[in-house]
Design an enzyme around this catalytic site. Sequence first.
Site, PDB file in Angstrom:
ATOM      1  N   SER A  47       0.816  -1.199   0.000  1.00 48.49           N
ATOM      2  CA  SER A  47       0.000   0.000   0.000  1.00 48.49           C
ATOM      3  C   SER A  47       0.859   1.264   0.000  1.00 48.49           C
ATOM      4  O   SER A  47       1.754   1.407  -0.837  1.00 48.49           O
ATOM      5  CB  SER A  47      -0.954  -0.041   1.202  1.00 48.49           C
ATOM      6  OG  SER A  47      -1.902   0.990   1.135  1.00 48.49           O
ATOM      7  N   ASP A  97      -9.010  -3.302  -5.679  1.00 48.59           N
ATOM      8  CA  ASP A  97      -8.944  -4.167  -4.499  1.00 48.59           C
ATOM      9  C   ASP A  97      -9.913  -3.739  -3.402  1.00 48.59           C
ATOM     10  O   ASP A  97      -9.801  -4.162  -2.261  1.00 48.59           O
ATOM     11  CB  ASP A  97      -7.514  -4.223  -3.961  1.00 48.59           C
ATOM     12  CG  ASP A  97      -6.975  -2.874  -3.496  1.00 48.59           C
ATOM     13  OD1 ASP A  97      -7.777  -1.959  -3.234  1.00 48.59           O
ATOM     14  OD2 ASP A  97      -5.740  -2.722  -3.395  1.00 48.59           O
ATOM     15  N   HIS A 137      -7.717  -5.289  -0.450  1.00 46.78           N
ATOM     16  CA  HIS A 137      -6.498  -4.513  -0.223  1.00 46.78           C
ATOM     17  C   HIS A 137      -5.580  -5.127   0.831  1.00 46.78           C
ATOM     18  O   HIS A 137      -4.407  -5.395   0.562  1.00 46.78           O
ATOM     19  CB  HIS A 137      -6.885  -3.090   0.176  1.00 46.78           C
ATOM     20  CG  HIS A 137      -5.745  -2.135   0.256  1.00 46.78           C
ATOM     21  ND1 HIS A 137      -5.056  -1.701  -0.857  1.00 46.78           N
ATOM     22  CD2 HIS A 137      -5.170  -1.521   1.315  1.00 46.78           C
ATOM     23  CE1 HIS A 137      -4.102  -0.859  -0.489  1.00 46.78           C
ATOM     24  NE2 HIS A 137      -4.152  -0.727   0.826  1.00 46.78           N
TER      25      HIS A 137
END
Length: 445
Positions: A176, A382, A407
């Site tokens: 991320s 996601d 995610h």
Amino acid sequence: MVGGKWWCFGNRSSGDDVGDLDPIVLVSGIGGTILNSKPKSWFGITTRVWVRILLADLEFRKRVWSLYNPETGYTEALDDSSDLVIPQDDYGLYAIDILDPSLLIKLLHLTDVYHFHDMIDMLVNHGYKKGTTLFGYGYDFRQSNRIDQLIDGLKEKLETAYTASGGRKVNLISHSMGGLLVSCFISLHSDVFAKYVNKWITIATPFQGAPGCINDSLLTGLQFVEGLQSYFFVGRWSMHQLLVQCPSIYEMLPNPEFKWKKQPEILVWKKDIENGEDSVKLETYGTSGSVGLFEEALKDNVIEYNKKTIPLPFNYDIYKWAATTRKMLNSVQLPQGIEFYNIYGTSLDTPFDVCYGSEMDPINDPTDICSTLPECSYVDGDGTVPAESAMADGFDAKERAGIPGAHRALLRDELVFEYIRKWLGIQEPSISRVKTSKIVDVGSD
């Protein structure tokens, strides 16, 4: 929790036979690091304030709410009696493993807080040894991705891994926003990156921003945990009051210079008066025009802290800082000799445009937006980061892989692990090497 101490049972720390393995440093994303509140005085108890389930919202407001200091560029906690610190136990891995390592959470096995845990287990089972070939880098995710504290910390972690493994180059695995941190590091210290890094694998990185998620985070907040569990977690409004003071959030706004298939928008159904009569109109804000909406919507935003009313409007100083970060990210180049791989999530509805109010129930005043949950239009991704953004890294990638998954769930996805093993060139472990583990968190919350 008292302190951050823990013990491993069942040999999770792996054996002494390292084999022919280059060291790995795992880099977390936003919200992916344990934060402890440490008293500044000699007295008092160090308390985990992120992540925790019991008394989560109360402790978050008391210990984590912060204000941005434009003179230093840092976001600083309102609680002047303590500091927010990252536990460094287990070579940095503890802070990014199970984000709430309390006994209750492990008994319930709440996967939302099992962050890098499964990946750490997988790597240990393939021969990686903590402190020699396996390290973690967690950081204060409130801060800018280019602030000295975060950049210097990553440099020190790379140097540590390089030295501990006998001078072997490091393989980075980021998740991320951690990918944006690595990108900023490359921009600032390209020579250092080239010296210490061999391969970089990034997972679910919002290279061009996360339009729906971040736009709404600045306006109404963010809920990290959904469903029944959310009642025991930090509230959406409490999180919102932190995020409006966090450069890291502003740095993930949609990139206005990126050629989106469709430009992300914020839409607002507003009550209006036309020719003396009430009417309703739909106003649209693009990536640049949204700043004016943020300012209007947040102009009266305040919190009550220690019997004081503190204004928390849209922070234009942070926005300007983040704009400079975006220029840096738009121009970063990968040093020669670095192998880059990108995994991005697909197959989930991912917020893109956000719309507040409706034709039947319009917004009376822009400040009402902050208490209105939006209707979203969705794209593939996601669930947090659009695939269009995550795959647009701008680098000469060795390989990119779109994998169906959410995610955070990508960090424990077996297909993701297959790609990581392939790219790292590591073999399946023998039966004798596979180990189970048990982590015990001592102390009380």
